[in-house]
Scaffold this motif. Structure first.
Motif, PDB file in Angstrom:
ATOM      1  N   PRO A  91       0.804  -1.196  -0.198  1.00  0.00           N
ATOM      2  CA  PRO A  91       0.062   0.137  -0.058  1.00  0.00           C
ATOM      3  C   PRO A  91       0.853   1.288   0.118  1.00  0.00           C
ATOM      4  O   PRO A  91       1.813   1.350   0.641  1.00  0.00           O
ATOM      5  N   TYR A  92       0.326   2.354  -0.959  1.00  0.00           N
ATOM      6  CA  TYR A  92       1.015   3.640  -0.852  1.00  0.00           C
ATOM      7  C   TYR A  92      -0.036   4.448  -0.631  1.00  0.00           C
ATOM      8  O   TYR A  92      -1.158   4.558  -0.801  1.00  0.00           O
ATOM      9  N   TYR A  93       0.583   5.500   0.170  1.00  0.00           N
ATOM     10  CA  TYR A  93      -0.407   6.565   0.747  1.00  0.00           C
ATOM     11  C   TYR A  93      -0.138   8.030  -0.122  1.00  0.00           C
ATOM     12  O   TYR A  93       1.116   8.110  -0.010  1.00  0.00           O
ATOM     13  N   PHE A  94      -0.936   9.154  -0.368  1.00  0.00           N
ATOM     14  CA  PHE A  94      -0.590  10.102  -1.020  1.00  0.00           C
ATOM     15  C   PHE A  94      -1.358  11.101  -0.635  1.00  0.00           C
ATOM     16  O   PHE A  94      -2.747  10.801  -0.301  1.00  0.00           O
ATOM     17  N   VAL A  95      -1.263  12.591  -1.039  1.00  0.00           N
ATOM     18  CA  VAL A  95      -2.289  13.575  -0.804  1.00  0.00           C
ATOM     19  C   VAL A  95      -2.110  14.046  -2.155  1.00  0.00           C
ATOM     20  O   VAL A  95      -1.114  14.394  -2.665  1.00  0.00           O
ATOM     21  N   PRO A  96      -3.297  14.249  -2.846  1.00  0.00           N
ATOM     22  CA  PRO A  96      -3.374  14.809  -4.136  1.00  0.00           C
ATOM     23  C   PRO A  96      -3.302  16.380  -4.130  1.00  0.00           C
ATOM     24  O   PRO A  96      -3.822  16.978  -3.106  1.00  0.00           O
ATOM     25  N   VAL A  97      -2.361  16.968  -4.995  1.00  0.00           N
ATOM     26  CA  VAL A  97      -2.108  18.142  -4.965  1.00  0.00           C
ATOM     27  C   VAL A  97      -3.215  19.024  -5.883  1.00  0.00           C
ATOM     28  O   VAL A  97      -3.747  18.367  -6.788  1.00  0.00           O
TER      29      VAL A  97
ATOM     30  N   GLU B 209      -5.832  21.184  -7.875  1.00  0.00           N
ATOM     31  CA  GLU B 209      -5.952  21.489  -9.512  1.00  0.00           C
ATOM     32  C   GLU B 209      -4.929  22.820  -9.595  1.00  0.00           C
ATOM     33  O   GLU B 209      -4.053  22.745 -10.454  1.00  0.00           O
ATOM     34  N   GLN B 210      -5.488  23.767  -8.961  1.00  0.00           N
ATOM     35  CA  GLN B 210      -4.669  25.172  -9.255  1.00  0.00           C
ATOM     36  C   GLN B 210      -3.395  25.089  -8.990  1.00  0.00           C
ATOM     37  O   GLN B 210      -2.158  25.624  -9.768  1.00  0.00           O
ATOM     38  N   GLU B 211      -2.724  24.451  -7.604  1.00  0.00           N
ATOM     39  CA  GLU B 211      -1.379  24.341  -7.410  1.00  0.00           C
ATOM     40  C   GLU B 211      -0.749  23.366  -8.289  1.00  0.00           C
ATOM     41  O   GLU B 211       0.312  23.817  -8.710  1.00  0.00           O
ATOM     42  N   SER B 212      -1.557  22.417  -8.736  1.00  0.00           N
ATOM     43  CA  SER B 212      -0.825  21.446  -9.930  1.00  0.00           C
ATOM     44  C   SER B 212      -0.461  22.285 -11.142  1.00  0.00           C
ATOM     45  O   SER B 212       0.437  21.950 -11.869  1.00  0.00           O
ATOM     46  N   ALA B 213      -1.453  23.249 -11.527  1.00  0.00           N
ATOM     47  CA  ALA B 213      -1.042  23.967 -12.752  1.00  0.00           C
ATOM     48  C   ALA B 213      -0.020  24.916 -12.489  1.00  0.00           C
ATOM     49  O   ALA B 213       0.818  25.059 -13.536  1.00  0.00           O
ATOM     50  N   ASP B 214       0.290  25.368 -11.177  1.00  0.00           N
ATOM     51  CA  ASP B 214       1.400  26.453 -11.046  1.00  0.00           C
ATOM     52  C   ASP B 214       2.892  25.391 -11.324  1.00  0.00           C
ATOM     53  O   ASP B 214       3.632  25.790 -11.607  1.00  0.00           O
ATOM     54  N   ILE B 215       2.523  24.369 -10.471  1.00  0.00           N
ATOM     55  CA  ILE B 215       3.871  23.460 -10.687  1.00  0.00           C
ATOM     56  C   ILE B 215       4.145  23.085 -11.877  1.00  0.00           C
ATOM     57  O   ILE B 215       5.361  23.210 -12.292  1.00  0.00           O
ATOM     58  N   ARG B 216       3.118  22.803 -12.901  1.00  0.00           N
ATOM     59  CA  ARG B 216       3.613  22.439 -14.166  1.00  0.00           C
ATOM     60  C   ARG B 216       4.181  23.441 -15.100  1.00  0.00           C
ATOM     61  O   ARG B 216       5.201  23.077 -15.889  1.00  0.00           O
ATOM     62  N   GLU B 217       3.989  24.722 -14.632  1.00  0.00           N
ATOM     63  CA  GLU B 217       4.728  25.735 -15.334  1.00  0.00           C
ATOM     64  C   GLU B 217       6.207  25.765 -15.209  1.00  0.00           C
ATOM     65  O   GLU B 217       6.761  26.505 -15.891  1.00  0.00           O
ATOM     66  N   VAL B 218       6.485  25.101 -13.941  1.00  0.00           N
ATOM     67  CA  VAL B 218       8.162  25.214 -13.626  1.00  0.00           C
ATOM     68  C   VAL B 218       8.663  23.715 -13.755  1.00  0.00           C
ATOM     69  O   VAL B 218       9.710  23.552 -13.481  1.00  0.00           O
ATOM     70  N   ALA B 219       7.863  22.836 -13.958  1.00  0.00           N
ATOM     71  CA  ALA B 219       8.216  21.466 -13.976  1.00  0.00           C
ATOM     72  C   ALA B 219       9.670  21.143 -14.964  1.00  0.00           C
ATOM     73  O   ALA B 219      10.442  20.390 -14.247  1.00  0.00           O
ATOM     74  N   ALA B 220       9.878  21.819 -15.906  1.00  0.00           N
ATOM     75  CA  ALA B 220      10.865  21.638 -16.607  1.00  0.00           C
ATOM     76  C   ALA B 220      12.046  21.955 -15.819  1.00  0.00           C
ATOM     77  O   ALA B 220      13.211  21.310 -16.043  1.00  0.00           O
TER      78      ALA B 220
ATOM     79  N   ASP C 247      -2.385  12.144 -14.188  1.00  0.00           N
ATOM     80  CA  ASP C 247      -3.674  12.581 -14.830  1.00  0.00           C
ATOM     81  C   ASP C 247      -3.667  14.244 -14.842  1.00  0.00           C
ATOM     82  O   ASP C 247      -4.551  14.680 -14.598  1.00  0.00           O
ATOM     83  N   GLY C 248      -2.275  14.785 -15.054  1.00  0.00           N
ATOM     84  CA  GLY C 248      -2.504  16.222 -15.356  1.00  0.00           C
ATOM     85  C   GLY C 248      -2.165  17.092 -13.834  1.00  0.00           C
ATOM     86  O   GLY C 248      -2.216  18.284 -13.896  1.00  0.00           O
ATOM     87  N   ALA C 249      -2.309  16.062 -12.848  1.00  0.00           N
ATOM     88  CA  ALA C 249      -2.105  16.929 -11.602  1.00  0.00           C
ATOM     89  C   ALA C 249      -0.846  16.259 -10.807  1.00  0.00           C
ATOM     90  O   ALA C 249       0.013  15.536 -11.578  1.00  0.00           O
ATOM     91  N   TYR C 250      -0.645  16.270  -9.578  1.00  0.00           N
ATOM     92  CA  TYR C 250       0.395  15.548  -8.910  1.00  0.00           C
ATOM     93  C   TYR C 250      -0.119  14.802  -7.523  1.00  0.00           C
ATOM     94  O   TYR C 250      -1.030  15.345  -7.022  1.00  0.00           O
ATOM     95  N   LEU C 251       0.570  13.986  -7.255  1.00  0.00           N
ATOM     96  CA  LEU C 251       0.472  13.302  -5.926  1.00  0.00           C
ATOM     97  C   LEU C 251       1.641  13.535  -4.947  1.00  0.00           C
ATOM     98  O   LEU C 251       2.715  13.141  -5.231  1.00  0.00           O
TER      99      LEU C 251
END
Length: 95
Positions: free
Chosen positions: A17-23, A25-36, A64-68
């Motif tokens: 078993p693995y446990y996560f907290v989904p980030v 949508e808005q925070e995930s979008a901001d992270i995607r901008e600096v992901a590279a 799925d376009g977001a982060y865990l």
């Protein structure tokens, strides 16, 4: 890049078993901008995080376009966290 958000602990059952907290949508979008700039490969993003009194280093998993945000036993156990618990997260993306 700093974030604060609340989320529900979720469980993914794989070989173990693995446990996560989904980030959110808005925070995930901001992270995607600096992901590279932040990613060191495979799309994972290194972060420093805090839940309650427990500070830890880990890497966000893209999903799925977001982060865990992964929660190891060392983070969950001291706070008796399990699936379904609501937590407040403070997180900094390491650029």
């Amino acid at each position: 890049m700093e974030f604060a958000f609340a989320g529900e602990v979720i469980e993914w059952r794989g070989p173990a078993p693995y446990y996560f907290v989904p980030v959110p949508e808005q925070e995930s979008a901001d992270i995607r901008e600096v992901a590279a700039m932040a990613s060191y490969g495979w799309g994972v993003i290194p972060v420093e995080a805090r839940i309650g009194e427990v500070a830890f280093s880990t890497s966000l998993f893209p999903k799925d376009g977001a982060y865990l945000l992964p929660l190891k036993s060392a983070v969950r156990a001291p706070q008796s966290l399990s699936a379904g618990d609501e937590v407040s997260v403070e997180m900094t993306v390491r650029l």
